[in-house]
Scaffold this motif. Structure first.
Motif, PDB file in Angstrom:
ATOM      1  N   ARG A   1       1.085  -1.178  -0.053  1.00 38.01           N
ATOM      2  CA  ARG A   1       0.118   0.121  -0.011  1.00 38.01           C
ATOM      3  C   ARG A   1       0.871   1.085  -0.017  1.00 38.01           C
ATOM      4  O   ARG A   1       0.190   2.458  -0.139  1.00 38.01           O
ATOM      5  CB  ARG A   1      -0.896  -0.041   1.100  1.00 38.01           C
TER       6      ARG A   1
ATOM      7  N   SER B   1       0.642   3.225  -3.021  1.00 36.69           N
ATOM      8  CA  SER B   1      -0.436   4.044  -3.386  1.00 36.69           C
ATOM      9  C   SER B   1      -0.155   5.698  -3.121  1.00 36.69           C
ATOM     10  O   SER B   1       0.421   5.954  -2.121  1.00 36.69           O
ATOM     11  CB  SER B   1      -1.797   3.674  -2.530  1.00 36.69           C
TER      12      SER B   1
ATOM     13  N   ASP C   1      -2.734   7.008  -0.474  1.00 31.43           N
ATOM     14  CA  ASP C   1      -2.410   6.721   0.780  1.00 31.43           C
ATOM     15  C   ASP C   1      -1.258   7.247   1.452  1.00 31.43           C
ATOM     16  O   ASP C   1      -1.150   6.891   2.614  1.00 31.43           O
ATOM     17  CB  ASP C   1      -2.527   5.322   0.741  1.00 31.43           C
TER      18      ASP C   1
END
Length: 221
Positions: free
Chosen positions: A128, A131, A134
């Motif tokens: 992640r 991302s 994010d």
């Protein structure tokens, strides 16, 4: 029916746990790594060593060792984590992470493309931290950039492999207790692998190209 499952970085951590669980499912596991481990040897799977996925020699060794194997599931798990901050910008480690985390998985799929069975699956173990939406803390330039590049490549693969009905899963394993993070994670490698195996088993063309957390959550790009 037993599947042929190829896993890179399979000598420890998440890769070892994935090899363990697919073996328990009754699948035929091909465990690729630079060097084996005692734990991997105990699994009684097909251990293939001298596979440095960031080198021409490693890719050649992989192709030679897997010649004639029809692959149902290909899991690109090998990766590294380094730490660069703006005040200590190490371009060498950034390049190293691009080679291993982003370019190597693409090279692997390209090298084994003709051996992927129609209706098969490719799983990319990403993060992640790739991302952009994010990212709330900055830093970790090489890791974030290389994983974002891997995500982009994985999305392209989901389109390019679709004529053969090969689905591509893009998976964040969670914050896992492995050597990569000095065992500071919040879930074990086995728990992460169990979640990932479930996602891979259920992966099909309706979920190809979707960026998912191992807990099933769809992650933002």
């Amino acid at each position: 029916m037993a599947k042929n499952v190829v896993i890179t970085g399979a000598n420890r951590g998440i890769g070892l746990a994935l090899a363990t669980l697919f073996k328990q499912q009754g699948d035929k596991v091909f465990a690729l790594c630079r060097h084996s481990s005692d734990e991997l040897e105990l699994l009684d799977v097909n251990v293939i060593t001298q596979i440095d996925v960031a080198t021409d020699e490693g890719i050649h060794n992989m192709q030679t060792s897997l010649a004639g194997v029809n692959i149902d599931v290909l899991i690109c798990n090998a990766g590294i984590l380094r730490d660069e901050q703006l005040s200590h910008l190490n371009l060498d480690t950034i390049r190293q992470q691009f080679e291993i985390n982003a370019l190597a998985p693409l090279r692997i799929v390209a090298a084994l493309n003709h051996q992927l069975n129609a209706g098969g699956k490719v799983a990319m173990i990403t993060s992640r931290m790739g991302s952009i939406e994010d990212n709330t803390s900055g830093g970790r330039y090489g890791y974030r950039m290389s994983k974002a590049a891997l995500n982009a490549a994985s999305m392209s693969l989901s389109h390019d492999l679709s004529p053969k009905q090969i689905a591509v899963g893009i998976y964040h394993p969670g914050y896992v207790q492995t050597d990569m993070v000095n065992h500071g994670g919040d879930i074990s490698a086995l728990e992460s692998a169990s979640r990932l195996v479930g996602l891979i088993n259920s992966l099909d063309m309706t979920t190809t190209g979707v960026f998912k957390h191992s807990n099933g959550q769809t992650l933002p790009w």
